[in-house]
Design an enzyme around this catalytic site. Sequence first.
Site, PDB file in Angstrom:
ATOM      1  N   TYR A 163     -53.930   5.263 -38.434  1.00  0.00           N
ATOM      2  CA  TYR A 163     -55.231   5.865 -38.134  1.00  0.00           C
ATOM      3  C   TYR A 163     -56.359   4.849 -38.278  1.00  0.00           C
ATOM      4  CZ  TYR A 163     -52.195   9.879 -38.766  1.00  0.00           C
ATOM      5  OH  TYR A 163     -51.137  10.754 -38.676  1.00  0.00           O
ATOM      6  N   PRO A 205     -43.088  11.789 -38.863  1.00  0.00           N
ATOM      7  CA  PRO A 205     -43.891  10.934 -39.748  1.00  0.00           C
ATOM      8  C   PRO A 205     -44.748   9.929 -38.985  1.00  0.00           C
ATOM      9  CG  PRO A 205     -41.660  10.091 -39.644  1.00  0.00           C
ATOM     10  CD  PRO A 205     -41.689  11.324 -38.774  1.00  0.00           C
ATOM     11  N   GLY A 257     -46.272  13.983 -42.662  1.00  0.00           N
ATOM     12  CA  GLY A 257     -47.145  14.255 -43.791  1.00  0.00           C
ATOM     13  C   GLY A 257     -46.941  13.473 -45.062  1.00  0.00           C
ATOM     14  N   ARG A 283     -48.076   8.134 -40.860  1.00  0.00           N
ATOM     15  CA  ARG A 283     -48.667   7.279 -41.900  1.00  0.00           C
ATOM     16  C   ARG A 283     -47.611   6.569 -42.747  1.00  0.00           C
ATOM     17  NH1 ARG A 283     -53.785   8.649 -43.995  1.00  0.00           N
ATOM     18  NH2 ARG A 283     -53.316  10.785 -43.372  1.00  0.00           N
ATOM     19  N   CYS A 327     -75.450   0.468 -36.975  1.00  0.00           N
ATOM     20  CA  CYS A 327     -76.694   1.076 -37.440  1.00  0.00           C
ATOM     21  C   CYS A 327     -76.489   2.506 -37.894  1.00  0.00           C
ATOM     22  CB  CYS A 327     -77.736   1.008 -36.332  1.00  0.00           C
ATOM     23  SG  CYS A 327     -77.874  -0.657 -35.708  1.00  0.00           S
ATOM     24  N   GLU A 328     -75.801   2.693 -38.982  1.00  0.00           N
ATOM     25  CA  GLU A 328     -75.545   4.003 -39.584  1.00  0.00           C
ATOM     26  C   GLU A 328     -75.367   3.757 -41.074  1.00  0.00           C
ATOM     27  OE1 GLU A 328     -74.799   7.104 -38.105  1.00  0.00           O
ATOM     28  OE2 GLU A 328     -74.567   6.485 -36.012  1.00  0.00           O
TER      29      GLU A 328
HETATM   30  N1  LLP Z   1     -47.324  15.905 -36.615  1.00  0.00           N
HETATM   31  C1  LLP Z   1     -48.470  16.537 -36.339  1.00  0.00           C
HETATM   32  C2  LLP Z   1     -48.441  17.753 -35.557  1.00  0.00           C
HETATM   33  C3  LLP Z   1     -49.677  16.014 -36.810  1.00  0.00           C
HETATM   34  O1  LLP Z   1     -50.806  16.657 -36.551  1.00  0.00           O
HETATM   35  C4  LLP Z   1     -49.683  14.814 -37.574  1.00  0.00           C
HETATM   36  C5  LLP Z   1     -50.926  14.242 -38.066  1.00  0.00           C
HETATM   37  C6  LLP Z   1     -48.454  14.179 -37.819  1.00  0.00           C
HETATM   38  C7  LLP Z   1     -47.283  14.761 -37.334  1.00  0.00           C
HETATM   39  C8  LLP Z   1     -48.333  12.886 -38.601  1.00  0.00           C
HETATM   40  O2  LLP Z   1     -48.707  13.056 -39.915  1.00  0.00           O
HETATM   41  P1  LLP Z   1     -48.537  11.861 -40.979  1.00  0.00           P
HETATM   42  O3  LLP Z   1     -47.059  11.649 -41.220  1.00  0.00           O
HETATM   43  O4  LLP Z   1     -49.174  10.667 -40.421  1.00  0.00           O
HETATM   44  O5  LLP Z   1     -49.215  12.367 -42.185  1.00  0.00           O
HETATM   45  N2  LLP Z   1     -56.811  10.735 -39.244  1.00  0.00           N
HETATM   46  C9  LLP Z   1     -56.349  11.221 -40.523  1.00  0.00           C
HETATM   47  C10 LLP Z   1     -54.969  11.818 -40.459  1.00  0.00           C
HETATM   48  C11 LLP Z   1     -54.851  12.936 -39.461  1.00  0.00           C
HETATM   49  C12 LLP Z   1     -53.466  13.480 -39.362  1.00  0.00           C
HETATM   50  C13 LLP Z   1     -53.342  14.346 -38.185  1.00  0.00           C
HETATM   51  N3  LLP Z   1     -52.046  14.827 -37.941  1.00  0.00           N
HETATM   52  C14 LLP Z   1     -56.436  10.084 -41.531  1.00  0.00           C
HETATM   53  O6  LLP Z   1     -56.867   9.002 -41.160  1.00  0.00           O
HETATM   54  O7  LLP Z   1     -56.097  10.263 -42.689  1.00  0.00           O
END
Ligand code: LLP
Length: 427
Positions: free
Chosen positions: A383, A287, A244, A289, A355-356
């Site tokens: 992502y 992690p 997150g 992102r 086309c959107e």
């Molecule tokens: N663990 C779980 C259970 C998750 O659902 C996620 C992301 C992560 C870890 C990794 O989270 P991060 O460290 O990347 O924040 N597509 C969206 C983001 C969706 C995140 C979904 N879950 C975007 O492009 O912002």
Amino acid sequence: MSYFAYQNGVLHVENTPLTTIAEQFGSPTYVYSKAALVDNFSAYAQACKVNGRDDSTALVCYSVKSNSNLAVLNLLTRMGSGFDIVSGGELLRVIAAGGDPRKVIFSGVGKTPDEMRLALSHGILCFNVESTAELERLNEVAGEMGKQAPVSLRVNPNVDAKTHPYISTGLKENKFGIAYDEALATYRRAAKMPHIRVVGIDCHIGSQLLDDAPLLEAFDRLTELVDQLTEEGIHVHHLDIGGGIGINYNNDQPVAVGDYLGRLFRKVDEWRQRRYQGAPIQVLFEPGRSIVGNAGVLLTQVEYLKHGEAKNFAIVNAAMNDLMRPAMYEAWHGVQAVTQRSSEPRTYDVVGPVCESGDWLARERALAIEQGDLLAIMSAGAYGMTMSSNYNTRGRAAEVMVDGGKLHLIRKRERASELFALESLLP
Ligand code: LLP
């Protein structure tokens, strides 16, 4: 440090001009910096180390969904990473990349029996179970295989992550996890199931968090539960705080990974001292992102400039199928002209050929550009490619990893014939 910076008016990735990459590999192309990936992962690994942790007391399980290219997974494997997966497909990727299934945790609300069997046969570290129904199914599947499934319950701590509603997951109204108030009862049930072995507790409250306060709050809520479980003789060996941590897209100031982990580990130590005579617990992180987001850009070329009465459009050869985030979340990505021009900038919407009306990558950006120029869509490492599609029968972009002066094509550009190769005509 920025791994994407101008040298003599040309945007470089590490020491390679992005123009060279376009010449060699064409566009649209995702371009990653290996040094950025290494440094971002090291921020986690270092913070674990300086806080006296090893694999048995802290494990980083990179979230595969954020960028699942085999080269990325392999690089992280070599650095000791574990993996957070959400499908059988992601498990097969991890294995193909040389990852260790014993460092894999399996999240997600809809695991199928086939996926459970696959994961059990590879001996993964843990299933993050998100409902009672899933627990029952897992018990059954493990029983048929004569195994015990290692389980952690994903508890919903009901903490507001203060992020975009589409990527906030830890509130009561989200589909994820087991409600906090039901967690104890669900653990009691799990502990009695013959083919389930309770090993941990887990949460993930959202993505792109700039502040760690909600994570530390979620941690406190989980420890309260762990204490109650311990009193009932249910012992958890790990606590998974999820992923997150956010990145800088547009003057964002995310908490530094080292600061967050330092604060978290201090809380862990205090808690373990207070309640468990200092007996350690393994802390897991998921992690995504923060490891790949700013390690990649999407390189694209201007096909046409369209100067209208109300707006100017830069029509580029990348589109929403390549990078969904703007269309889906109105996400903001920086846009940089690869070659700087001295002409007066004009304000453009950067759009693709799909086309959107939702097919835009950036809006109202001041750019000094001409037809044929290259643009870099910044912060696209997470992502980006993983959420891409073949809409409009567009082949997915190539992916290139830059390592100092070396360029590696880590995914070929898809060709149209490959896109319909699995289809057949009626007899
Ligand atoms: N663990 C779980 C259970 C998750 O659902 C996620 C992301 C992560 C870890 C990794 O989270 P991060 O460290 O990347 O924040 N597509 C969206 C983001 C969706 C995140 C979904 N879950 C975007 O492009 O912002």
